[in-house]
Design a protein around this motif. Structure first.
Motif: not given
Length: 420
Positions: A26-46
């Motif tokens: 998740a932190r790699n996604i935030a670093l590569r594509s931004g915080q919003s993409r990481a939050l979307d990924y976490i919501r999908r996982v949840w």
């Protein structure tokens, strides 16, 4: 977290915490594509985790796990598996049940090749019954696709679909050439019963043998043998109900088994011959035409009689060759390392990631297999060219994992963009 009653906010705090190992992706996604993409990924996982706990059972002990598997085995044995595809799905499901019993619960690991060998079917047939029978009907769910030496992660369900009945996909096993006519009361009840009664343990022990491939005795013989082992002395009408095999197929299969001396009948009832489960038949004169059927001398002889001997061995050899080729490809990929350019900006070093860091031009190839430095023209001591023309860093200190390399590359890319 979902099973313990946590929230998506708590999960986000854990995954984005810099010291939490589980949040690296998740932190790699935030670093590569931004915080919003990481939050979307976490919501999908949840959402996926919440759906998983709503359809699975929390097992607190190994004893409870075996109780769940025993109940699942009973449900499998009493479910009608109609048609050739249904019986093939039964073999595949029984293979997964074998793996689950070894693992000690519905959650287990198995590759497609491993399952195909256990069930005695091809990988093509395996994928067909996955997509058309087992997954849609809620019997099996793949939680994670396998990679490398790890097989896929599976979870065994109970064959129920929310909002659907047990016969939601029954039309897959019926002919649709001529649609039903309600006036003639067609298709109101199937030929076979709504419940079956077989011994799946016998089926699981025999299904991987060459004698029960599609062009030999087949899946129908497997199911009928399993039904007769559980309840001897059944009539054809009773076998149609307990095995979920159509009447015509039951007659054909019984005759084929009788020709090998594996079943015998007294009046209207049929039963297994002594040592039939070992593949040994007995001499029985045929009352109709007076000829004597040649008894079977073991399952290997049955397979030789039908010309299917060696299919399982050839399938295993093919799978072994595929595994070796796949592992060789993975080994080549694991050797790849990317070399980035380093510049000094305001007194600090900045990594400049190249567009294709894994490719090197042919002019960089040194005769001794090393890499020529494009600036000095000398070979670089810490680099050599792989067999596929890519760079390999052979420094002992380079022991980072793929995730660490990906995070370092993303960090270098972010730093370079900020400097630029």
């Amino acid at each position: 977290m979902a099973r313990a009653g946590g929230t998506v906010g708590q999960l986000t705090q854990l995954l984005l915490h810099p010291e939490h190992e589980g949040g690296r992706h998740a932190r790699n996604i935030a670093l590569r594509s931004g915080q919003s993409r990481a939050l979307d990924y976490i919501r999908r996982v949840w959402a996926s985790a919440s759906d998983a706990i709503s359809t699975t059972i929390a097992l607190s002990s190994r004893h409870e796990a075996y109780e769940v598997l025993a109940a699942l085995r009973d449900r499998i044995e009493t479910t009608p598996w109609r048609g050739e595809r249904g019986r093939t799905a039964l073999r595949v499901l029984r293979a997964h049940l074998n793996f689950a019993e070894i693992a000690g619960g519905p959650l287990h690991h198995a590759s497609e090749r491993q399952t195909a060998e256990e069930a005695g079917v091809s990988r093509t047939t395996l994928r067909v019954v996955y997509e058309t029978v087992l997954r849609p009907r809620g019997w099996l769910r793949r939680l994670r696709v396998g990679h490398g030496r790890e097989g896929s992660t599976w979870y065994l369900g109970d064959g129920t679909i929310p909002g659907h009945g047990d016969h939601a996909l029954l039309s897959r096993f019926r002919s649709t050439r001529f649609p039903p006519d309600p006036a003639l009361e067609e298709w109101t009840t199937p030929e076979t019963a709504t419940t079956a009664d077989i011994d799946s343990t016998v089926l699981g022990q025999l299904m991987g043998h060459d004698a029960f491939t599609h062009h030999a005795l087949g899946s129908a013989a497997l199911v009928i043998i399993s039904a007769l082992h559980l309840r001897p002395d059944q009539t054809v009408a009773e076998l149609v109900g307990t095995s979920s095999v159509s009447r015509a197929t039951t007659y054909r299969t019984l005759k084929r088994l009788a020709d090998h001396g594996l079943v015998q009948h007294t009046g209207e009832t049929w039963t297994l011959a002594p040592r039939a489960l070992e593949g040994f038949g007995i001499h029985l004169p045929d009352a109709d035409n007076g000829h004597t059927a040649a008894p079977a001398q073991g399952w290997d002889k049955v397979a030789e009689h039908h010309g299917t001997s060696g299919i399982a061995a050839r399938r295993k050899a093919l799978h072994a060759a595929e595994r070796a080729a796949y592992q060789e490809a993975l080994d080549r990929l694991s050797e790849h390392r990317s070399r980035a350019l380093v510049i000094v900006r305001d007194g600090r070093q900045v990594l400049v990631p190249v567009p294709r860091p894994d490719e090197i031009p042919p002019t960089w190839h040194a005769p001794d297999g090393r890499v020529l430095d494009p600036v000095t023209g000398h070979s670089a001591a810490d680099w050599r060219v792989a067999t596929d023309g890519r760079l390999i860093l052979i420094t002992p200190a380079d022991q980072r994992s793929y995730d660490e390399l990906a995070a370092a590359h993303a960090e270098a890319l972010s730093e370079w963009e900020s400097v630029a």
